[in-house]
Design an enzyme around this catalytic site. Structure first.
Site, PDB file in Angstrom:
ATOM      1  CB  ALA A   1      28.815  35.675   5.725  1.00 56.36           C
ATOM      2  CE1 TYR A   2      30.992  27.690   7.346  1.00 58.26           C
ATOM      3  CE2 TYR A   2      31.929  27.237   5.187  1.00 58.26           C
ATOM      4  CZ  TYR A   2      31.698  26.857   6.493  1.00 58.26           C
ATOM      5  OH  TYR A   2      32.177  25.659   6.956  1.00 58.26           O
TER       6      TYR A   2
END
Length: 249
Positions: A155-156
């Protein structure tokens, strides 16, 4: 901290994520170099403390993932400052550390709400003020994870890749209009955001840096202050790297 006296004299800036870490370091340096600064952050307690420590003249407690809060804060800060010359978007979260097939959906969504949607809302709200003034510097803080990807941080990594792509698009839109937009892609540096990660993840990221150490927040703050200055006049829609040699593109 080296200071270029008067570099930001007469300039007004908004710094998101300004209550701690990189945002606070950037704000302190910009104030020391003559800027009037508005700090934006979700943490109202830390925000008041950061105002005292940095000398910022304005603070706004808000959630950047809420477009209505961002729009209101933009209008209020612009009125308080008199104008907006610089926007530094450093608000961000890491999200969960897990393989994709186990990654919590709510964590994925929250990372994108803050790191991508929130950054878009801030840019969208502030650009009109810069266009009206015929001048602007936008710095969107991305990460080397957006270039290379970190395992168990999908996600990051994906959100920071989105920041890079968004900034390239925005910079080209604004080229020739007096407003410059670039992204910063730092490697891991000492900051409160590391508390969101397991030590094994921090160790992995350190191992990927040829200089063999984490960055210092002051190093990225110095780069941002150049990017926010009038000296940065012929580079837009690009990325500036503070990665200790990890990324070279």
């Amino acid at each position: 901290m080296s200071v270029f006296e008067g570099r930001f004299a007469g300039r007004c800036a908004i710094v998101t994520g300004g209550a701690s870490g990189l945002g606070k370091a950037v704000a302190a340096r910009m104030v020391a170099e003559g800027a009037r600064v508005s700090l934006w952050d979700l943490n109202s307690d830390l925000l008041a403390e950061a105002q005292r420590e940095t000398g910022a003249c304005d603070i706004r407690a808000l959630d950047v993932s809420d477009v209505q809060q961002v729009s209101a804060a933009a209008a209020e800060s612009a009125e308080a400052l008199g104008k907006v010359d610089v926007l530094v978007c450093s608000a961000g979260i890491t999200g969960a550390t897990a393989p994709v097939h186990e990654f919590p959906v709510d964590s994925w969504q929250r990372v994108f709400e803050i790191n991508v949607h929130g950054l878009f809302y801030c840019n969208r709200a502030i650009v009109p003020f810069m266009l009206d003034g015929g001048y602007g510097r936008i710095i969107n803080v991305a990460s080397v994870a957006g270039k290379e990807g970190n395992p168990n941080a999908s996600a990051y990594s994906a959100s920071k890749a989105a920041v890079i792509g968004f900034t390239k698009s925005l910079g080209k839109e604004l080229a020739g209009k007096g407003v410059i937009a670039n992204a910063l892609t730092p490697a891991t540096f000492e900051s409160p955001i590391l508390a969101q990660l397991p030590q094994s993840q921090v160790d992995y990221m350190r191992s990927k840096i040829p200089m063999g150490r984490l960055g210092e927040v002051e190093e990225s703050a110095a780069m941002i202050c150049f990017m926010a200055s009038e000296e940065c006049s012929f580079t837009t829609a690009s990325t500036f790297d503070t990665s200790g040699g990890r990324t070279t593109f």
